[in-house]
Design an enzyme around this catalytic site. Structure first.
Site, PDB file in Angstrom:
ATOM      1  N   ASP A 186      -9.548  -9.809   8.874  1.00 44.61           N
ATOM      2  CA  ASP A 186      -8.990  -8.481   8.595  1.00 44.61           C
ATOM      3  C   ASP A 186      -9.949  -7.328   8.875  1.00 44.61           C
ATOM      4  OD1 ASP A 186      -6.560  -7.152   7.589  1.00 44.61           O
ATOM      5  OD2 ASP A 186      -7.806  -6.493   5.917  1.00 44.61           O
ATOM      6  N   ARG A 245       0.841  -1.195   0.000  1.00 41.49           N
ATOM      7  CA  ARG A 245       0.000   0.000   0.000  1.00 41.49           C
ATOM      8  C   ARG A 245       0.874   1.242   0.000  1.00 41.49           C
ATOM      9  NH1 ARG A 245      -1.860   0.699   4.357  1.00 41.49           N
ATOM     10  NH2 ARG A 245      -1.175  -1.156   5.473  1.00 41.49           N
ATOM     11  N   ARG A 252       1.746 -12.258  -0.787  1.00 35.64           N
ATOM     12  CA  ARG A 252       0.458 -12.644  -0.182  1.00 35.64           C
ATOM     13  C   ARG A 252      -0.211 -13.798  -0.912  1.00 35.64           C
ATOM     14  NH1 ARG A 252      -1.886  -8.890   3.870  1.00 35.64           N
ATOM     15  NH2 ARG A 252      -0.160  -7.481   4.292  1.00 35.64           N
ATOM     16  N   LYS A 265      -9.706  -2.340   1.737  1.00 37.13           N
ATOM     17  CA  LYS A 265      -9.365  -1.201   2.586  1.00 37.13           C
ATOM     18  C   LYS A 265     -10.103   0.061   2.152  1.00 37.13           C
ATOM     19  CE  LYS A 265      -7.160  -3.772   5.202  1.00 37.13           C
ATOM     20  NZ  LYS A 265      -5.842  -4.201   5.374  1.00 37.13           N
ATOM     21  N   CYS A 279       0.669  -7.735  11.702  1.00 36.54           N
ATOM     22  CA  CYS A 279       0.942  -7.902  13.130  1.00 36.54           C
ATOM     23  C   CYS A 279       0.150  -9.056  13.739  1.00 36.54           C
ATOM     24  CB  CYS A 279       0.661  -6.604  13.879  1.00 36.54           C
ATOM     25  SG  CYS A 279       1.889  -5.334  13.525  1.00 36.54           S
ATOM     26  N   HIS A 281     -10.552  -2.453  11.477  1.00 38.28           N
ATOM     27  CA  HIS A 281      -9.482  -3.311  10.962  1.00 38.28           C
ATOM     28  C   HIS A 281      -9.276  -4.444  11.973  1.00 38.28           C
ATOM     29  CE1 HIS A 281      -5.051  -3.452   9.310  1.00 38.28           C
ATOM     30  NE2 HIS A 281      -5.811  -4.341   8.731  1.00 38.28           N
ATOM     31  N   SER A 290      -1.291  -3.733  10.243  1.00 34.94           N
ATOM     32  CA  SER A 290      -0.968  -4.623   9.130  1.00 34.94           C
ATOM     33  C   SER A 290       0.256  -5.471   9.462  1.00 34.94           C
ATOM     34  CB  SER A 290      -0.708  -3.798   7.875  1.00 34.94           C
ATOM     35  OG  SER A 290      -1.844  -3.025   7.574  1.00 34.94           O
ATOM     36  N   TYR A 293      -1.154  -3.514  -7.102  1.00 35.09           N
ATOM     37  CA  TYR A 293      -0.980  -4.250  -5.837  1.00 35.09           C
ATOM     38  C   TYR A 293      -2.301  -4.317  -5.062  1.00 35.09           C
ATOM     39  CZ  TYR A 293      -0.308  -5.310  -1.039  1.00 35.09           C
ATOM     40  OH  TYR A 293      -0.476  -5.887   0.193  1.00 35.09           O
TER      41      TYR A 293
HETATM   42  P1  GTP Z   1      -2.473  -7.842   7.331  1.00 34.12           P
HETATM   43  O1  GTP Z   1      -3.022  -8.853   6.386  1.00 34.12           O
HETATM   44  O2  GTP Z   1      -1.377  -7.024   6.741  1.00 34.12           O
HETATM   45  O3  GTP Z   1      -3.518  -6.982   7.938  1.00 34.12           O
HETATM   46  O4  GTP Z   1      -1.680  -8.662   8.470  1.00 34.12           O
HETATM   47  P2  GTP Z   1      -2.152  -9.522   9.744  1.00 34.12           P
HETATM   48  O5  GTP Z   1      -2.403  -8.624  10.898  1.00 34.12           O
HETATM   49  O6  GTP Z   1      -3.239 -10.449   9.340  1.00 34.12           O
HETATM   50  O7  GTP Z   1      -0.826 -10.356  10.098  1.00 34.12           O
HETATM   51  P3  GTP Z   1      -0.506 -11.915   9.947  1.00 34.12           P
HETATM   52  O8  GTP Z   1      -1.363 -12.765  10.824  1.00 34.12           O
HETATM   53  O9  GTP Z   1      -0.503 -12.259   8.514  1.00 34.12           O
HETATM   54  O10 GTP Z   1       0.979 -11.975  10.535  1.00 34.12           O
HETATM   55  C1  GTP Z   1       2.027 -11.228   9.987  1.00 34.12           C
HETATM   56  C2  GTP Z   1       3.343 -11.770  10.424  1.00 34.12           C
HETATM   57  O11 GTP Z   1       3.420 -11.809  11.845  1.00 34.12           O
HETATM   58  C3  GTP Z   1       3.613 -13.189   9.923  1.00 34.12           C
HETATM   59  O12 GTP Z   1       4.943 -13.289   9.491  1.00 34.12           O
HETATM   60  C4  GTP Z   1       3.388 -14.034  11.144  1.00 34.12           C
HETATM   61  O13 GTP Z   1       4.135 -15.224  11.128  1.00 34.12           O
HETATM   62  C5  GTP Z   1       3.797 -13.109  12.295  1.00 34.12           C
HETATM   63  N1  GTP Z   1       3.032 -13.425  13.529  1.00 34.12           N
HETATM   64  C6  GTP Z   1       1.684 -13.583  13.632  1.00 34.12           C
HETATM   65  N2  GTP Z   1       1.326 -13.915  14.903  1.00 34.12           N
HETATM   66  C7  GTP Z   1       2.465 -13.960  15.624  1.00 34.12           C
HETATM   67  C8  GTP Z   1       2.745 -14.243  17.012  1.00 34.12           C
HETATM   68  O14 GTP Z   1       1.867 -14.525  17.822  1.00 34.12           O
HETATM   69  N3  GTP Z   1       4.046 -14.175  17.384  1.00 34.12           N
HETATM   70  C9  GTP Z   1       5.051 -13.865  16.495  1.00 34.12           C
HETATM   71  N4  GTP Z   1       6.295 -13.826  16.950  1.00 34.12           N
HETATM   72  N5  GTP Z   1       4.822 -13.602  15.189  1.00 34.12           N
HETATM   73  C10 GTP Z   1       3.547 -13.642  14.748  1.00 34.12           C
HETATM   74  C1  SPV Z   2      -3.034  -4.620   5.320  1.00 37.19           C
HETATM   75  O1  SPV Z   2      -2.037  -4.044   4.878  1.00 37.19           O
HETATM   76  O2  SPV Z   2      -3.553  -4.344   6.411  1.00 37.19           O
HETATM   77  C2  SPV Z   2      -3.630  -5.731   4.546  1.00 37.19           C
HETATM   78  C3  SPV Z   2      -3.158  -5.963   3.204  1.00 37.19           C
HETATM   79  O3  SPV Z   2      -4.535  -6.395   5.009  1.00 37.19           O
HETATM   80  S1  SPV Z   2      -3.780  -4.789   2.101  1.00 37.19           S
HETATM   81  O4  SPV Z   2      -4.989  -5.336   1.494  1.00 37.19           O
HETATM   82  O5  SPV Z   2      -2.723  -4.609   1.105  1.00 37.19           O
HETATM   83  O6  SPV Z   2      -4.089  -3.563   2.757  1.00 37.19           O
HETATM   84 MN    MN Z   3      -5.031  -5.735   7.070  1.00 36.70          MN
END
Ligand code: GTP
Ligand code: SPV
Ligand code: MN
Length: 585
Positions: free
Chosen positions: A278, A71, A370, A207, A251, A227, A249, A198
């Site tokens: 999400d 983004r 992704r 979003k 996290c 979110h 994002s 993207y």
């Molecule tokens: P967006 O799709 O961008 O909104 O991201 P998200 O909040 O859904 O994050 P996602 O669950 O995809 O995790 C992102 C990264 O954080 C990945 O590399 C995970 O492996 C890592 N991660 C997720 N949960 C944990 C956790 O509990 N501990 C640690 N150390 N890493 C984590």
């Molecule tokens: C984020 O960045 O929080 C996502 C991926 O979930 S995107 O759709 O690119 O915003």
């Molecule tokens: Mn997100």
């Protein structure tokens, strides 16, 4: 031929076509036959690459341009009439000026291409909480992605009343980063996205609509567009309690949403259900509780770090009818990314399409690569996923990546304090947006890049919601990312996060005591079940400490952040900050 007689739609489509000048207009009907044809065209143009049909049936690969992988917050605009309504955290330009500039960029941008008309619903078509959109795009990737991420079909035309739909115009144009704009006109329910391919910039239902535009609709109509993931936690008694989680994002939302309980929990009968990973739309229900629906129909998840160990449900979701973007492409037509396993492939292509040497030290997959997977594929998808009423929320957790300051978990004292806790969220920046990774930034409610109006008005809206929710969820803050002095995570995370969520849900139902601290209520260490987690009581005690000096520095940082909002800052939040400071003395 147009698939609707709705003149608001046909006139608008005609006007956009006149501007963008595509060779042809294709009306998407959502049928598998038409989608198969469009995928076929994508294979011919190279926009899509077919993957191994045996191992990844129905799956395709896509690469976005090398300068177009996340983004672009600096080029994302909220164009309402008055600048002060966009607030200090959004980019703003006067709508007329922006439209004039964009017209120049869109003019003829689709020459030599087809313009696809995608009718889609956010939520269940025909349900009271669903909202509809039409996205026009010259990208095949967008068509096939929207067909996974949203509910696409001609029934959407029947559900649209008059001009009640969100207009989205997307063109890849030249993919020129200097002319890339992601623009929202909340007063006209219009989104314009240009020069990007993207996901987060171009899948306009996500979003742009379900958060930025929907946050404005929620403010006007008395609900919240957030979110947030939505997770159902089934306890051994068979009762399912629901929690929403707002993390910035990359996290951990997708991971928490698809959590598999630790073995000892599974043996006792715990089970988790994914409602959303999400976005949550939250409304006060007739019973005085807060109810959440996930307006999406698929997952657009971070690939790196997703493995059989960390998130088997996400991996299983992406094994069929899915799209992989900017990951490693193996010679056998399968995919790989960092953190999938310990065997980086040889003879593969990296995310840029270059031959990749795993020993080179360069990552093969982009850190923000992704997968796009149908929610129905998820082994733990909630039986309530398609329930138009959504699920009742017992707890909200906020969280971010904080190496030191934030403890593993703490609970707010009441709703207003909970809003304060959300407003002071901060996190170390990830690769999901362009910019320097690792810097700590304030990201209130994980909505910094997604709030479609003045952030201080948004906080006031959160505060005002209290009066409408007789039985509010508890609000907590969690931090899975605390590190030791060598930078190692102290908490195992992933499935073990259920240990913390269990405490949070017990608090929601008054089933466990807590300790009062300056920042809020915290668990007694013995109330977090660490059996089998590999974490000892000493480490847990450490994870639950609150360092007053760090928090005094934090208060100063919050004051500085709050100062941006001037007079608009809700008095209640200023009072919460003063009270926190006083308690820390
Ligand atoms: P967006 O799709 O961008 O909104 O991201 P998200 O909040 O859904 O994050 P996602 O669950 O995809 O995790 C992102 C990264 O954080 C990945 O590399 C995970 O492996 C890592 N991660 C997720 N949960 C944990 C956790 O509990 N501990 C640690 N150390 N890493 C984590
Ligand atoms: C984020 O960045 O929080 C996502 C991926 O979930 S995107 O759709 O690119 O915003
Ligand atoms: Mn997100």
């Amino acid at each position: 031929m147009a698939l609707t007689n709705n003149k608001y739609i046909t006139d608008w489509v005609a006007a956009q076509a006149e501007l963008c000048k595509p060779d042809e207009i294709v009306w998407i009907d959502g049928s598998e036959a038409q989608l198969a044809e469009i995928r076929g065209e994508g294979f011919r143009t190279g926009e899509l690459i077919k993957l191994n049909e045996e191992i990844l049936p129905g799956c395709v690969y896509h690469r976005s341009a090398v300068n177009d992988v996340a983004r672009v917050e600096a080029r994302t605009f909220i164009c309402c009439e008055r600048e002060e309504d966009a607030g200090p955290t959004n980019n703003w330009m006067a709508p007329d000026k922006m439209k004039a500039m964009l017209r120049g960029i869109y003019d003829g941008a689709m020459r030599g291409r087809k313009m696809y008309v995608i009718p889609y619903a956010m939520g269940i078509v025909g349900s009271p909480f669903a909202k509809y959109g039409i996205e026009l795009t010259d990208s095949i990737y967008v068509v096939v992605s929207m067909a996974i991420m949203t509910r696409v079909g001609t029934d959407v035309y029947d559900a649209i009343q008059g001009d009640e739909f969100i207009k989205g115009l997307h063109s890849k144009a030249e993919l020129d980063a200097e002319k890339r704009y992601i623009v929202h006109f909340p007063q006209e329910n219009t989104i314009m996205s240009v020069n990007s391919g993207y996901g987060g910039n171009v899948l306009l239902g996500k979003k742009c609509f379900a958060l930025r535009i929907a946050s404005c609709l929620g403010r006007d109509e008395g609900w919240l567009a957030e979110h947030m993931l939505i997770l159902g936690v089934q306890n051994p008694a068979g009762e399912v309690r629901y929690v929403c989680g707002a993390f910035p994002s990359a996290c951990g939302k997708t991971n928490l949403a698809m959590l598999i309980p630790p073995e000892a929990y599974r043996e006792k009968g715990w089970k988790c259900w994914c409602v959303g990973d999400d976005i949550a739309w939250l409304r006060p229900g007739p019973d005085g509780r807060l109810w959440a629906v996930n307006p999406e129909n698929g997952f657009f998840g971070v690939a790196p770090g997703t493995s059989k160990k960390t998130n088997p449900n996400a991996l299983a979701s992406a094994m069929k009818n899915s799209i992989f973007t900017n990951v490693v492409l193996k010679p056998d037509g399968t995919v790989w990314w960092e953190g999938m396993d310990k065997n980086p492939p040889h003879g593969a292509l990296n995310w840029k399409g270059e031959p990749w040497d795993p020993e080179s030290g360069e990552p093969g997959a982009h850190p923000n690569s992704r997968f796009t997977a149908p929610a129905k594929n998820c082994p733990c998808i909630s039986p309530e996923f398609d329930n138009p009423a959504g699920v009742p929320i017992s707890a909200i957790v906020f969280g971010g990546r904080r190496a030191k300051t934030a403890p593993l978990v703490y609970q707010s004292r009441d709703w207003a304090h909970g809003v304060f806790v959300g407003s002071i969220m901060a996190s170390e920046k990830t690769a999901a947006a362009e910019g320097k990774v690792g810097e700590t930034r304030r990201d209130p409610m994980a909505m910094l890049p997604f709030c479609g109006y003045h952030m201080a008005d948004y906080w006031q809206h959160w505060l005002d919601m209290e009066a409408k929710i007789a039985h509010p969820p508890v609000i907590c803050n969690v931090n899975w990312f605390r590190t030791d002095d060598a930078g190692h995570f102290l908490w195992p995370g992933f499935g073990d996060n259920l240990r913390v969520i269990e405490w949070v849900l017990k608090r929601a139902f008054g089933e466990v005591d807590a300790v009062e601290t300056p920042i809020g209520y915290m668990p007694r260490p013995e109330d977090i079940d660490i059996e089998g987690s590999g974490v000892d009581l000493e480490t847990l005690r450490g994870l639950l400490t609150v360092d007053p000096d760090l928090w005094k520095t934090e208060v100063a940082g919050i004051r500085e952040f709050y100062a941006k909002f001037g007079d608009k800052l809700p008095a209640k939040l200023r009072a919460e900050l003063d009270a926190l400071e006083a308690r820390l003395q």
